[in-house]
Design an enzyme around this catalytic site. Structure first.
Site, PDB file in Angstrom:
ATOM      1  N   GLU A   1     -13.826  -5.603   4.882  1.00 38.98           N
ATOM      2  CA  GLU A   1     -12.620  -5.938   4.128  1.00 38.98           C
ATOM      3  C   GLU A   1     -12.654  -7.411   3.726  1.00 38.98           C
ATOM      4  O   GLU A   1     -13.026  -8.263   4.531  1.00 38.98           O
ATOM      5  CB  GLU A   1     -11.391  -5.665   5.005  1.00 38.98           C
ATOM      6  CG  GLU A   1     -11.466  -4.317   5.722  1.00 38.98           C
ATOM      7  CD  GLU A   1     -10.424  -4.176   6.835  1.00 38.98           C
ATOM      8  OE1 GLU A   1      -9.385  -4.846   6.776  1.00 38.98           O
ATOM      9  OE2 GLU A   1     -10.670  -3.390   7.763  1.00 38.98           O
TER      10      GLU A   1
ATOM     11  N   HIS B   1      -8.942  -3.649   1.784  1.00 41.74           N
ATOM     12  CA  HIS B   1      -9.351  -3.024   3.057  1.00 41.74           C
ATOM     13  C   HIS B   1     -10.326  -1.875   2.763  1.00 41.74           C
ATOM     14  O   HIS B   1      -9.992  -0.700   2.928  1.00 41.74           O
ATOM     15  CB  HIS B   1      -8.062  -2.521   3.716  1.00 41.74           C
ATOM     16  CG  HIS B   1      -8.164  -2.006   5.112  1.00 41.74           C
ATOM     17  ND1 HIS B   1      -9.088  -1.084   5.527  1.00 41.74           N
ATOM     18  CD2 HIS B   1      -7.395  -2.270   6.189  1.00 41.74           C
ATOM     19  CE1 HIS B   1      -8.885  -0.806   6.809  1.00 41.74           C
ATOM     20  NE2 HIS B   1      -7.864  -1.513   7.228  1.00 41.74           N
TER      21      HIS B   1
ATOM     22  N   ARG C   1       0.807  -1.231   0.000  1.00 38.46           N
ATOM     23  CA  ARG C   1       0.000   0.000   0.000  1.00 38.46           C
ATOM     24  C   ARG C   1       0.833   1.270   0.000  1.00 38.46           C
ATOM     25  O   ARG C   1       0.283   2.362  -0.129  1.00 38.46           O
ATOM     26  CB  ARG C   1      -1.001  -0.004   1.163  1.00 38.46           C
ATOM     27  CG  ARG C   1      -0.404   0.061   2.545  1.00 38.46           C
ATOM     28  CD  ARG C   1      -1.501   0.153   3.613  1.00 38.46           C
ATOM     29  NE  ARG C   1      -0.952   0.168   4.957  1.00 38.46           N
ATOM     30  CZ  ARG C   1      -1.629   0.503   6.049  1.00 38.46           C
ATOM     31  NH1 ARG C   1      -2.895   0.852   5.959  1.00 38.46           N
ATOM     32  NH2 ARG C   1      -1.060   0.488   7.232  1.00 38.46           N
TER      33      ARG C   1
HETATM   34  C1  BG6 Z   1      -8.006  -2.962  10.233  1.00 42.53           C
HETATM   35  C2  BG6 Z   1      -7.388  -3.655  11.407  1.00 42.53           C
HETATM   36  O1  BG6 Z   1      -8.075  -3.838   9.163  1.00 42.53           O
HETATM   37  O2  BG6 Z   1      -7.205  -1.841   9.882  1.00 42.53           O
HETATM   38  C3  BG6 Z   1      -7.297  -2.669  12.554  1.00 42.53           C
HETATM   39  O3  BG6 Z   1      -8.145  -4.807  11.774  1.00 42.53           O
HETATM   40  C4  BG6 Z   1      -6.508  -1.453  12.139  1.00 42.53           C
HETATM   41  O4  BG6 Z   1      -6.685  -3.303  13.674  1.00 42.53           O
HETATM   42  C5  BG6 Z   1      -7.137  -0.863  10.882  1.00 42.53           C
HETATM   43  O5  BG6 Z   1      -6.514  -0.504  13.176  1.00 42.53           O
HETATM   44  C6  BG6 Z   1      -6.396   0.345  10.332  1.00 42.53           C
HETATM   45  O6  BG6 Z   1      -5.046   0.037  10.144  1.00 42.53           O
HETATM   46  P1  BG6 Z   1      -4.034   1.132   9.671  1.00 42.53           P
HETATM   47  O7  BG6 Z   1      -2.669   0.484   9.663  1.00 42.53           O
HETATM   48  O8  BG6 Z   1      -4.455   1.556   8.288  1.00 42.53           O
HETATM   49  O9  BG6 Z   1      -4.137   2.284  10.650  1.00 42.53           O
END
Ligand code: BG6
Length: 299
Positions: free
Chosen positions: A271, A167, A99
């Site tokens: 997701e 995601h 990403r």
């Molecule tokens: C989710 C996780 O998919 O992504 C969470 O299950 C996490 O634990 C969230 O906080 C956001 O992650 P990031 O790295 O983008 O802040």
């Protein structure tokens, strides 16, 4: 400010009026796509879809007003491509390196039904102890948004063990009136309660506090019922055994520098991927395809 370069070969793929390159914030290049029924934007940074909207409707995807746009940061919102690991990993950035790397644009194809198909490739998949692999991401922008992530083990003698996840941050009108169906009877790890193993018993999931759940061994469609926007978003998938549901809620929203304090009210992540016990093991030369189709209907 670094301006991300678009190669001459990539530039030739432009289709005037349909798929054109543009400078995004932070000097990051993006592609703006117009199909007969919808529009989209995809950054080369992370092959990150930040926008998809059907004509005359509100956007399907949430993008934080506070998102960072920088080469070493993930964009907050849209569809981060999580690969080759999900979540924390010692000494490495969370959610993998895909990403925050620049993907190459390999193809932009106008399809007869008015939709546009784009193919991205992660140019450098080495690192973090993984054997060499290739990753292609095919995004089709039309009446619906279709995403396909194809990972192949390019090693001749090592297994590739990896996680993947699209995601997706969905825009919702009011989280207090949202419910999510399709997960009844599915077991999950509750990350808010130290990964406790639980089973979803209700017909629908309501978001009433910080929610961070990894649903396991589930490949069925999930629907987000959004009374405020009077629509139902449908997430259909194949090649995916995990569904993650995430909303940071009040305290975590305040802690996140790249997320507005009130934005938890207008988003939810549903997701699709293969994470935790559903991680994928690929023999040398083998491939795995994760496909997600996002559509919506009026409520
Ligand atoms: C989710 C996780 O998919 O992504 C969470 O299950 C996490 O634990 C969230 O906080 C956001 O992650 P990031 O790295 O983008 O802040």
């Amino acid at each position: 400010m670094a301006i991300m370069k678009i190669s001459a070969g990539e530039r030739k793929l432009e289709i005037p009026g349909r798929a054109v390159f543009a400078d995004g914030p932070g000097g990051l290049a993006k592609i703006k796509i117009n199909s007969a029924s919808s529009s989209a934007e995809i950054f080369l940074h992370g092959a990150h879809v930040t926008h998809f909207q059907r004509k005359d409707e509100p956007p399907l995807l949430f993008l934080s007003q506070k998102s960072r746009f920088a080469e070493d940061q993930a964009i907050r919102g849209g569809i981060p491509v999580i690969l080759p690991w999900f979540g924390a990993r010692e000494g490495q950035p969370a959610h993998g390196f895909a990403r925050t790397r620049t993907w190459e644009v390999k193809e932009i194809v106008p399809l007869p039904d008015g939709s546009t198909r784009l193919r991205f490739r992660l140019p450098d998949c080495a690192g973090a102890g993984f054997p060499p692999f290739t990753a292609d991401y095919i995004v089709t922008v039309g009446d619906v948004l279709e995403l396909q992530l194809v990972v192949s083990n390019a090693s001749s003698d090592r297994e590739l063990v990896f996680e993947n996840c699209l995601h997706t941050y969905f825009a919702v009108g009011d989280i207090s009136a949202v419910f999510i169906t399709g997960l009844k009877g599915v077991s999950y790890r509750d990350k808010v309660e130290n990964f406790a193993e639980k089973t979803e018993t209700g017909d629908a999931v309501k978001i009433v506090s910080e929610t961070d759940r990894v649903y396991q061994d589930t490949s069925g469609p999930v629907e987000i019922h959004d009374a405020a926007l009077r629509r139902k978003i449908r997430v259909e998938k194949s090649g995916s055994a995990s569904t993650v549901v995430w909303n940071p809620w009040i305290a975590k929203a305040r802690e996140m520098a790249d997320f507005g304090d009130e934005e938890y009210k207008t988003m939810v992540c549903v997701e699709s991927g293969n994470v935790g016990k559903n991680k994928i093991t690929l023999a040398p030369g083998k491939s795995a395809t994760l496909t997600v189709k996002l559509s919506r209907a009026a409520l």
